[in-house]
Every structure is written in structure tokens, then in C-alpha cells.
Design an enzyme around this catalytic site. Structure first.
Site, PDB file in Angstrom:
ATOM      1  N   CYS A 142      47.320  40.076  40.465  1.00 30.23           N
ATOM      2  CA  CYS A 142      46.118  40.800  40.609  1.00 30.23           C
ATOM      3  C   CYS A 142      44.881  40.146  41.278  1.00 30.23           C
ATOM      4  CB  CYS A 142      46.034  41.441  39.215  1.00 30.23           C
ATOM      5  SG  CYS A 142      44.724  42.648  39.187  1.00 30.23           S
ATOM      6  N   CYS A 145      41.636  41.138  39.920  1.00 30.23           N
ATOM      7  CA  CYS A 145      41.658  41.038  38.290  1.00 30.23           C
ATOM      8  C   CYS A 145      41.241  38.908  38.408  1.00 30.23           C
ATOM      9  CB  CYS A 145      42.761  40.683  37.806  1.00 30.23           C
ATOM     10  SG  CYS A 145      43.254  42.755  37.442  1.00 30.23           S
ATOM     11  N   ASP A 146      41.571  38.186  39.112  1.00 31.24           N
ATOM     12  CA  ASP A 146      42.133  36.861  38.872  1.00 31.24           C
ATOM     13  C   ASP A 146      41.263  35.815  40.287  1.00 31.24           C
ATOM     14  OD1 ASP A 146      42.238  37.308  36.422  1.00 31.24           O
ATOM     15  OD2 ASP A 146      44.918  37.391  37.402  1.00 31.24           O
TER      16      ASP A 146
END
Length: 319
Positions: A142, A145-146
Site C-alpha cells: 500500500c 499507507c507507507d
């Protein structure tokens, strides 16, 4: 509330929730607070993808971030506090053709008036032991997300479809260079997405190439990739700090493969008005029906919606 019907030894539940990720646990919290005493079947991936996620910085209410497993445990404790029952079990099949619905767990059958499907979608992995050892330590599925954690670093995205192109473009906001690694010369990505990536100065393509090993297991962080060119057979080492999987997700809806619910071409549950499925009394939330956003907070939001609809449905049907 549980109801006994003549000829049935097990109680008929008001609602059962399939899945214990962000969507399922949020649904459980709302259903339990409505005194529906939900049963959550945790399945083969308790906690969903958050259970293998490290620091989460984009879930509201945690200004310093929170570890994925801790967030899931907090949600689970909150749901338990209001009366949610949790049970491990592998769902073999479901029967939505008659009421109450039947859930076959191999050695037992559970009956329920309503069903919330929050079974999520599993990221497709390369299947390397080194990859699995470094999930959350430089290996991610992701970018949203990261990506922030890779500011000023070089990373790679694996894949050749629109998902991979979207990941690569997003990562250019942070990374100094993004390698797109694909096993073929041809790409499944749409022409418009591919053109955007090809013309981006930070992105470089490595085609006809596969990842043989993720380097850095002993250091507990990604140090690079060992690659193999499928045409020449030549091995090479690519030094970088992160690898993102852009080869898609697999919706966990195989128990519905007989088309008891409307599914799209890739097996995601089709919903109308956010969480309504093609069968009244059955609702779907989270990544099993969301192929666009796939975020913990959006999954939680649809989990809330599904529980509220269950409560309304039961009221309308005199439960």
C-alpha cells in the site's frame, strides 16, 4: 438476540459478521451496542491486512500513529466490551437461498437472520520467503499507507497493471526514484496510465524481469532486490530501500463462487447504496467490495453502515 426454531438445535442469531478487520470489527461494535449480540467469525486471517501492518499514521485519533496489530486489538476489545462473541472457524460454504441463512463451518452449521460480509481482500504476493520476512520492514502492498516512510529513497513497484502504475505515480511524491519491475514487455495498464508513468522523470522501467530475492533479511530492512532477466537469464542486484506489490488483490469471497451474490469479474461483491448486496439481509463492507480506496478508515465507515442497515432490517422484520 438468539431465537430457537423447531427442529433446529442451534440458536438463530440476529447477525453474523464474516471477518475481523477494520470493517468487521466496526460493524461488530455498532451491532453489539444495538444489543444484537453479533458473532464474528475470524477466518484464516484474523485482523485482516492491518494485522501485518506496522505503523499506521493516517487513522484518525492517533496523532503519533499506532501499530496495526494494536489498532485491531483495541477494536476487538471495544467490540467485546459490548457483547460481541468471537469464534475462529473456516467457512466452507453459505446458503443464502432460504431463511434463516446457513453458514457451514465444516463441523457445525450456524443460522442467522442477517449476514455482514467483511472478509476483506488479500494482497497478492510474489511467494518469496525473503519477501514475507520483510513485510512492514520495507515490503508493502500500500503506497498510500507507507509511501511517506520512503522520502528521499529509491523504491520499486512490482506489476504491470493500473494498480502498479497508480502506486508508482503516488510514490514519486516521496521517493527520489521509482523502478517499475514487470515480467513482460507488454503491460495490462490502460494507455493513459501507462503514458503518465512512461513520461515521468522519476520512474524507470525494468521489463522481462522478475524478483528472485528481497535482500536485507538479516538487517531486518530492505536493502535491495536480486533480479533475473527472463530473456537473457542474467542475474543482477538493484540497491533500494522499499518494494511495493502492485499485482492486485484477491477478494476473500470464494465461499460465494456459486454466485449466490452478484460479483464482478474479479470476484468482488457488487453493492448498491454503499453496502446492500443482491440478497436482502446480506450486506458487504470493506475491501471485499471496495476495489478503489482500500483504506482502514473507509473500511471502518462501511462497517458502520452495514451494522446500521442490519439493525434497520431486523426492526422492519420484527426481530
Amino acid at each position: 438476540m438468539k431465537v430457537e426454531l423447531p427442529g433446529m438445535s442451534d440458536p438463530i442469531r440476529d447477525t453474523v459478521i464474516l471477518g475481523s478487520g477494520s470493517a468487521g470489527l466496526t460493524a461488530a461494535i455498532y451491532a453489539a451496542r444495538a444489543n444484537l449480540k453479533p458473532l464474528v467469525l475470524e477466518g484464516h486471517e484474523p485482523g485482516g491486512q492491518l494485522s501485518i501492518t506496522t505503523l499506521i499514521e493516517n487513522f484518525p485519533g492517533w496523532p503519533e500513529g499506532i501499530q496495526g496489530p494494536e489498532l485491531i486489538e483495541n477494536m476487538k476489545r471495544q467490540a467485546s466490551r459490548f457483547g460481541t462473541e468471537f469464534r475462529m472457524g473456516h467457512l466452507v460454504s453459505v446458503d443464502l437461498s432460504k431463511r434463516p441463512f446457513s453458514l457451514n463451518l465444516d463441523r457445525e452449521t450456524i443460522h442467522t437472520h442477517t449476514l455482514i460480509i467483511a472478509s476483506g481482500a488479500s494482497a497478492r504476493w510474489l511467494g518469496l520467503s525473503s519477501e514475507q520476512a520483510l513485510i512492514g520492514r520495507g515490503v508493502s502492498f500500500c503506497a498510500t499507507c507507507d509511501g511517506f516512510f520512503f522520502s528521499g529513497k529509491e523504491v520499486a513497484v512490482i506489476g504491470g497493471g493500473d494498480s502498479a502504475m497508480e502506486e508508482a505515480l503516488f510514490l514519486t511524491r516521496f521517493a527520489t526514484k521509482v523502478f517499475v519491475i514487470h515480467r513482460r514487455e507488454d503491460f495490462r495498464a490502460s494507455r493513459i496510465m501507462l503514458d503518465r508513468v512512461i513520461t515521468h522523470p522519476k520512474i524507470q522501467f525494468l521489463t522481462d524481469t522478475v524478483v528472485e530475492e528481497v535482500l536485507g533479511v538479516e538487517a531486518k530492512e530492505v536493502k535491495g532486490l536480486r533480479l533475473r532477466n527472463l530473456k537473457t537469464g542474467a542475474d543482477s542486484i538493484l540497491s533500494l530501500s522499499g518494494m511495493f506489490l502492485g499485482i492486485g488483490h484477491e477478494p476473500n469471497a470464494k465461499m460465494l463462487a456459486d454466485r449466490q451474490l452478484d460479483l464482478d469479474d474479479e470476484g468482488y461483491i457488487k453493492t448498491q447504496n454503499y453496502v446492500f448486496t443482491s440478497v436482502p439481509g446480506v450486506y458487504a463492507c470493506g475491501d471485499v467490495q471496495d476495489r478503489r480506496y482500500r483504506q482502514a478508515i473507509t473500511a471502518a465507515g462501511t462497517g458502520c453502515m452495514a451494522a446500521l442497515e442490519v439493525e434497520k432490517y431486523l426492526e422492519e422484520h420484527g426481530r
